[in-house]
Design a protein around this motif. Structure first.
Motif, short mmCIF file in Angstrom:
data_model
loop_
_atom_site.label_atom_id
_atom_site.label_comp_id
_atom_site.label_asym_id
_atom_site.label_seq_id
_atom_site.Cartn_x
_atom_site.Cartn_y
_atom_site.Cartn_z
N GLU A 153 0.26 -1.09 0.10
CA GLU A 153 -0.05 0.17 -0.12
C GLU A 153 0.47 1.25 -0.48
OE1 GLU A 153 -2.90 -0.22 3.28
OE2 GLU A 153 -3.85 -2.06 2.68
N MET A 154 2.17 0.74 0.15
CA MET A 154 2.97 2.68 0.43
C MET A 154 4.72 1.66 -0.96
SD MET A 154 2.73 3.69 4.21
CE MET A 154 0.65 4.07 5.05
N SER A 155 5.32 3.03 -1.07
CA SER A 155 6.31 2.71 -2.33
C SER A 155 7.73 1.95 -1.53
CB SER A 155 6.73 3.79 -1.88
OG SER A 155 7.92 4.34 -2.67
N TYR A 156 7.36 2.33 0.50
CA TYR A 156 8.28 1.51 0.80
C TYR A 156 8.34 -0.02 1.10
CZ TYR A 156 5.75 1.54 5.57
OH TYR A 156 4.59 1.03 6.41
N PRO A 205 6.32 1.79 -17.23
CA PRO A 205 7.55 3.05 -16.87
C PRO A 205 7.29 3.83 -15.51
CG PRO A 205 5.82 3.30 -18.75
CD PRO A 205 5.33 2.34 -17.82
N ARG A 206 6.30 3.65 -13.92
CA ARG A 206 6.35 3.63 -12.99
C ARG A 206 7.36 2.65 -12.26
NH1 ARG A 206 0.91 3.26 -9.15
NH2 ARG A 206 1.97 3.17 -7.64
N PHE A 240 12.45 0.57 -9.59
CA PHE A 240 13.21 0.10 -9.63
C PHE A 240 14.48 0.66 -9.70
CE2 PHE A 240 10.42 -3.83 -11.22
CZ PHE A 240 9.65 -3.62 -9.94
N HIS A 241 14.41 1.09 -10.44
CA HIS A 241 16.19 2.38 -10.94
C HIS A 241 16.16 3.02 -9.44
CE1 HIS A 241 19.02 4.83 -13.11
NE2 HIS A 241 18.70 5.78 -12.56
N ASP A 242 15.23 3.83 -9.05
CA ASP A 242 15.81 4.37 -7.61
C ASP A 242 16.22 3.08 -6.27
OD1 ASP A 242 15.36 6.96 -8.76
OD2 ASP A 242 12.91 6.83 -7.40
N PHE A 243 15.21 1.92 -6.29
CA PHE A 243 16.01 0.92 -5.23
C PHE A 243 17.03 0.57 -5.83
CE2 PHE A 243 10.88 -0.43 -5.11
CZ PHE A 243 10.82 1.06 -4.72
N LYS A 291 23.21 0.54 -4.30
CA LYS A 291 24.27 0.15 -5.17
C LYS A 291 25.12 0.99 -3.74
CE LYS A 291 23.94 -0.56 -9.58
NZ LYS A 291 24.64 -0.13 -11.29
N ARG A 292 24.68 1.76 -3.82
CA ARG A 292 25.52 3.34 -2.82
C ARG A 292 25.58 2.18 -1.73
NH1 ARG A 292 21.79 6.87 -4.53
NH2 ARG A 292 19.76 6.74 -2.63
#
Length: 403
Positions: free
Chosen positions: A211-214, A247-248, A253-256, A261-262
């Protein structure tokens, strides 16, 4: 919920479909079928109807079979690689020894619907019947290509045993507990155990109630291949375009990936830092005994470590524990000669250190004695001795990339 009202008004009973998305293709790979009933201007869930123990099974079966029929009539027009999840408890599945339900599916197979697209999401926690007969029925269904999914974040050993017995194709994890700030490490520990079990039995992880991004990030990080929840798309009467969220999801996934990676880069740099520091200390104290070495390590690592000890390559502890108490460092002589080879990855890491001649920073885990999340840095001192340094939670907290 008035069961008779529903049974006398079946034309207003219909399925809703909640899409399930895949991590690898970022598109819809399945739909979960949910029961709905239209009463006046309202559309209500049939969940309470099926969960009401006072309603006879034959009533539930009649309504459920109608939902299945209406759902498959619509689903037969979908692409052949889109699955349909049907939620059924053991009592409902065993109704009529499972034959009426199977016959309904076989009728749709004759119309061109491949039964390998059916996923039965089962529950047998409250089932009072013969589990052996139930298991035989599931195996019989599987001969038609039907897949089995089991929902679980239950930590009871019984449930883990059932998962091992059933060897489901899909293991569903409910992420609703993540909404609560009271959720402790138990949930994470159970999830870790379930992910290992899923890997062993070849099951795919599906995370639901996202239900949320996290929560999506949590599912992605913890090996989830399939995702379901209102954050992605709510249940609806119609199917959606398969690539609607592509796209979303790719952006998410790119952000994750960037974040992970960091963190991994931070862990790598921390490992290099510990290796250089410990190597220098060990080399300077090469001819010193364990006592003198620990004295130097305590001075240099007082703000980092809370426990140190030395083992041989078989895991037998050659030194006492050097443990940080509230009032300073203490010697715990009772730990000498204890063996730790039974710990996961212990011997694997010993061989790795012996061959690469380099220290290893462990993953994050909970310490048995303190109950805190820690990491351990292991260092090969020579061909016989291996130094273990437990990093305190306080230090990890101050260096966020290590948590």
């Amino acid at each position: 919920m008035d069961a008779l009202e529903i049974l006398s008004d079946l034309e207003h009973v219909f399925p809703y479909f909640q899409p399930i998305f895949s991590a690898d293709e970022q598109q819809v790979i399945a739909y979960k079928v949910l029961g709905r009933y239209e009463t006046g201007d309202n559309i209500i869930s049939l969940g309470p109807f099926f969960q009401d123990d006072q309603i006879p099974d034959e009533y539930k079966f009649e309504v459920d079979l109608l939902l299945v029929r209406k759902a498959l009539e619509k689903a037969i027009k979908l692409e052949d690689d889109i699955s349909i999840f049907l939620n059924r408890n053991a009592e409902l599945l065993m109704y009529g020894h499972g034959e009426p339900f199977l016959q309904e599916l076989l009728d749709f197979e004759k119309k061109g619907f491949n039964l390998s697209r059916i996923v039965l999401e089962i529950s047998d926690r409250k089932y009072l019947g013969d589990l052996d007969q139930f298991d035989h029925l599931l195996q019989y269904y599987r001969t038609y290509g039907i897949k089995i999914a089991v929902s679980s974040t239950d930590s009871e050993s019984y449930h883990f045993e059932r998962i091992g017995q059933l060897e489901p194709d899909i293991l569903k994890i409910n992420l609703e507990p993540l909404k609560s700030t009271a959720t402790g490490m138990n949930f994470h520990d159970v999830l870790f155990t379930l992910s290992l079990l899923a890997r062993k039995i070849g099951a795919t992880l599906l995370f639901e109630n996202i239900e949320m991004s996290y929560q999506l990030q949590f599912a992605w990080k913890n090996g989830g291949r399939y995702y379901q929840g209102f954050y992605l798309y709510p249940p609806a009467a119609e199917f959606i375009q398969r690539d609607l969220l592509k796209p979303r999801l790719k952006e998410k996934f790119h952000d994750f990936i960037s974040y992970e990676k960091r963190k991994l880069e931070g862990v790598y740099l921390a490992s290099e830092y510990f290796h250089s520091m410990v190597q220098e200390i060990v080399m300077k104290n090469k001819k010193a005994g364990f006592k003198e070495l620990f004295q130097t390590l305590v001075k240099e690592l007082d703000h980092i470590a809370f426990r140190m000890y030395i083992c041989d390559e078989d895991g037998f502890q050659k030194s006492a524990n050097i443990f940080k108490e509230k009032n300073g460092w203490d010697v715990q002589a009772e730990y000498k000669n204890k063996n730790w080879s039974w710990r996961p990855y212990f011997l694997e890491n010993i061989i790795k250190m012996r061959n690469e001649r380099k220290g290893i920073l462990s993953d994050l885990y909970r310490d048995i004695e303190t109950g805190e999340n820690i990491r351990t840095f292991s260092y090969p001192m020579n061909g016989d001795d291996y130094l273990f340094i437990d990093i305190s939670y306080q230090y990890l907290f101050e260096h966020e990339q290590l948590l």
